[in-house]
Design an enzyme around this catalytic site. Structure first.
Site, PDB file in Angstrom:
ATOM      1  N   HIS A   7      -4.983   8.530   0.139  1.00 42.74           N
ATOM      2  CA  HIS A   7      -3.520   8.563   0.166  1.00 42.74           C
ATOM      3  C   HIS A   7      -2.898   9.296  -1.014  1.00 42.74           C
ATOM      4  CE1 HIS A   7      -2.649   5.046   3.161  1.00 42.74           C
ATOM      5  NE2 HIS A   7      -3.444   5.974   3.659  1.00 42.74           N
ATOM      6  N   ASP A  23      -5.394   3.439  -1.566  1.00 40.86           N
ATOM      7  CA  ASP A  23      -6.249   4.058  -0.555  1.00 40.86           C
ATOM      8  C   ASP A  23      -6.734   5.392  -1.100  1.00 40.86           C
ATOM      9  OD1 ASP A  23      -7.017   5.770   1.737  1.00 40.86           O
ATOM     10  OD2 ASP A  23      -6.345   4.080   2.954  1.00 40.86           O
ATOM     11  N   LYS A  37       1.437   5.649  -0.226  1.00 43.59           N
ATOM     12  CA  LYS A  37       0.891   6.864   0.377  1.00 43.59           C
ATOM     13  C   LYS A  37       1.684   8.063  -0.111  1.00 43.59           C
ATOM     14  CE  LYS A  37      -1.091   8.488   4.716  1.00 43.59           C
ATOM     15  NZ  LYS A  37      -1.378   8.149   6.123  1.00 43.59           N
ATOM     16  N   GLU A  88       0.819  -1.210   0.000  1.00 42.32           N
ATOM     17  CA  GLU A  88       0.000   0.000   0.000  1.00 42.32           C
ATOM     18  C   GLU A  88       0.854   1.262   0.000  1.00 42.32           C
ATOM     19  OE1 GLU A  88      -3.366   2.214   2.823  1.00 42.32           O
ATOM     20  OE2 GLU A  88      -2.712   0.164   3.264  1.00 42.32           O
ATOM     21  N   ASP A 103     -11.283   1.890   5.030  1.00 42.77           N
ATOM     22  CA  ASP A 103     -10.245   2.328   5.958  1.00 42.77           C
ATOM     23  C   ASP A 103     -10.543   3.753   6.397  1.00 42.77           C
ATOM     24  OD1 ASP A 103      -8.049   2.834   7.460  1.00 42.77           O
ATOM     25  OD2 ASP A 103      -6.577   2.646   5.852  1.00 42.77           O
ATOM     26  N   ASP A 143      -8.786   9.782   6.449  1.00 39.98           N
ATOM     27  CA  ASP A 143      -9.571   8.672   6.993  1.00 39.98           C
ATOM     28  C   ASP A 143     -10.929   9.079   7.528  1.00 39.98           C
ATOM     29  OD1 ASP A 143      -7.651   6.449   6.672  1.00 39.98           O
ATOM     30  OD2 ASP A 143      -6.406   7.666   7.976  1.00 39.98           O
TER      31      ASP A 143
END
Length: 424
Positions: A267, A264, A233, A231, A331, A301
């Site tokens: 992100h 994400d 970011k 993942e 998430d 988030d």
């Protein structure tokens, strides 16, 4: 106030909606049949503000922060499972749960590099009894050996090896989930590594991260039991200037090692949408994991709402015919509102957006596009926004024995009165 429509009202509205969609060549029944086969992976950490059960008194670090102090936070595994059971009952369909390594069930403290499947056996029993699949995440934060902001890319070989061993252990745990439940568990690697200010050397940490990941993934595991994801970011708290595991880094790593890439929604830069990335990335990696979230300014988030961005993500999955290759997880962690409400609202929105995508007349839209009729394409896309999607959603909830409309809030408030309020 009674927000629950009658069964007759739900059916009448649905029949009208079904005919409206049929006029555009869309089968509402078929859309609902597909939707019920798509599980969403809820995230355990919404229920207790990412505290976990390894050392609940320690506090968060590693770029993780949950803001707010709404009463009723889960304080132990039994309370967290009770809250999850209530949340699942409010969401139509059968769904999964993503666990973090810090959510072990053990009477004694276990070092993260020594975690074993037995420390999560009760989670497997719970999942099996509730028809949930399980996914997993190594926990590379809130630990003494992560407080300087580095884990798998750490310059200290001993610290780096600790985290490598943790990653290896979590793959074995994830595989045990998949073997026991008959559905592959996705083990998703996210690390907080990075610098708050400008680094002098961007290359060396990334080389160490490559070597560490290769060591973690060295042993082949049956993909029917475990799938590995990495993942990316853009930046985080304490890593505003440089993140080792950037999008470009992990895109290259996932493509070269044929791992899942986790995207994400919170992100990336606020002007980016992961919807625009899916059709490109699907050419190069076997599968994709999504962490559906909602970024607001610097924070990534927030509870998922039915935004244009969320709808675009689900549209792109469906338009790419990629439901079998894109795994949808959530998430977010909001401690300022009822935590079960956050789960229910966010997951119901993810399901609603997916249903909207499944109700899209894709063949007609593509026909306009292929004919160069971009005016017709735009007109149809705008017309769809006014179609009675909500009536199909209400009917789907009713068929799945989930609350219709705002009725789920009545159950949340009753649970808060009878359960959460007694937690002190």
């Amino acid at each position: 106030m009674n927000f629950q429509p009658s069964d007759k009202q739900i059916l009448t509205a649905y029949n009208v909606a079904r005919e409206r969609y049929a006029a555009f060549g869309v089968d509402a029944e078929a859309a609902m049949d597909v939707l019920k086969t798509v599980p969403i992976s809820l995230h355990c950490w919404q229920g207790d503000d990412v505290g976990g059960f390894e050392d609940p008194e320690r506090g968060l670090s590693g770029g993780i922060m949950a803001t707010g102090n709404y009463p009723g936070k889960a304080r132990n595994i039994d309370e967290l499972r009770s809250d999850l059971d209530k949340a699942y009952s409010l969401i139509p369909g059968d769904h999964r749960l993503a666990l973090h390594g810090s959510y072990l069930d053990s009477p004694t403290k276990v070092p993260r590099d020594a975690l074993k499947p037995e420390h999560f056996a009760s989670w497997v029993d719970w999942a099996k009894s509730n028809n949930h699949g399980l996914d997993f995440n190594p926990t590379f934060f809130s630990h003494d050996l992560a407080d300087d902001g580095f884990t798998l890319s750490h310059a200290d070989a001993g610290i780096r090896q600790f985290w490598i061993d943790h990653g290896i252990a979590t793959r074995e745990i994830s595989a045990s989930f998949g073997a026991a439940l008959g559905s592959p568990s996705i083990n998703n690697v996210w690390i907080p590594d990075g610098y708050k200010d400008m680094p002098a050397d961007r290359l060396a940490p990334r080389q160490r991260l490559i070597d560490a990941l290769d060591e973690i993934f060295a042993v082949d595991i049956n993909p029917a039991h475990n799938l590995d994801a990495v993942e990316c970011k853009l930046f985080g708290l304490g890593s505003e200037s440089y993140v080792v595991g950037s999008h470009e880094f992990y895109l290259g790593y996932a493509a070269s090692r044929q791992k899942l890439l986790c995207l994400d929604a919170g992100h990336f830069h606020p002007t980016e949408t992961i919807a625009d990335k899916l059709s490109s990335i699907l050419f190069y990696v076997p599968e994709i994991l999504l962490h559906v979230s909602r970024g607001v300014r610097w924070d990534s988030d927030h509870v998922v709402t039915l935004t244009d961005d969320l709808q675009s993500i689900m549209q792109e999955i469906v338009r790419c015919d990629a439901l079998e290759r894109v795994h949808i997880g959530l998430d977010f962690f909001d401690a300022s509102i009822n935590r079960i409400g956050a789960w229910a609202i966010g997951t119901r929105n993810a399901c609603r957006a997916l249903l909207m995508a499944l109700l899209e007349p894709r063949d007609l839209l593509r026909a306009y596009e292929n004919e160069g009729d971009f005016t017709g394409r735009l007109a149809l896309l705008e017309e769809l926004k006014g179609l009675p999607f909500g009536a199909v959603w209400d009917y789907y909830c009713q068929r799945q024995e989930a609350p219709v409309g705002m009725a789920f809030m009545d159950e949340i408030r009753e649970y808060e009165r009878t359960v959460l309020s007694k937690r002190g």
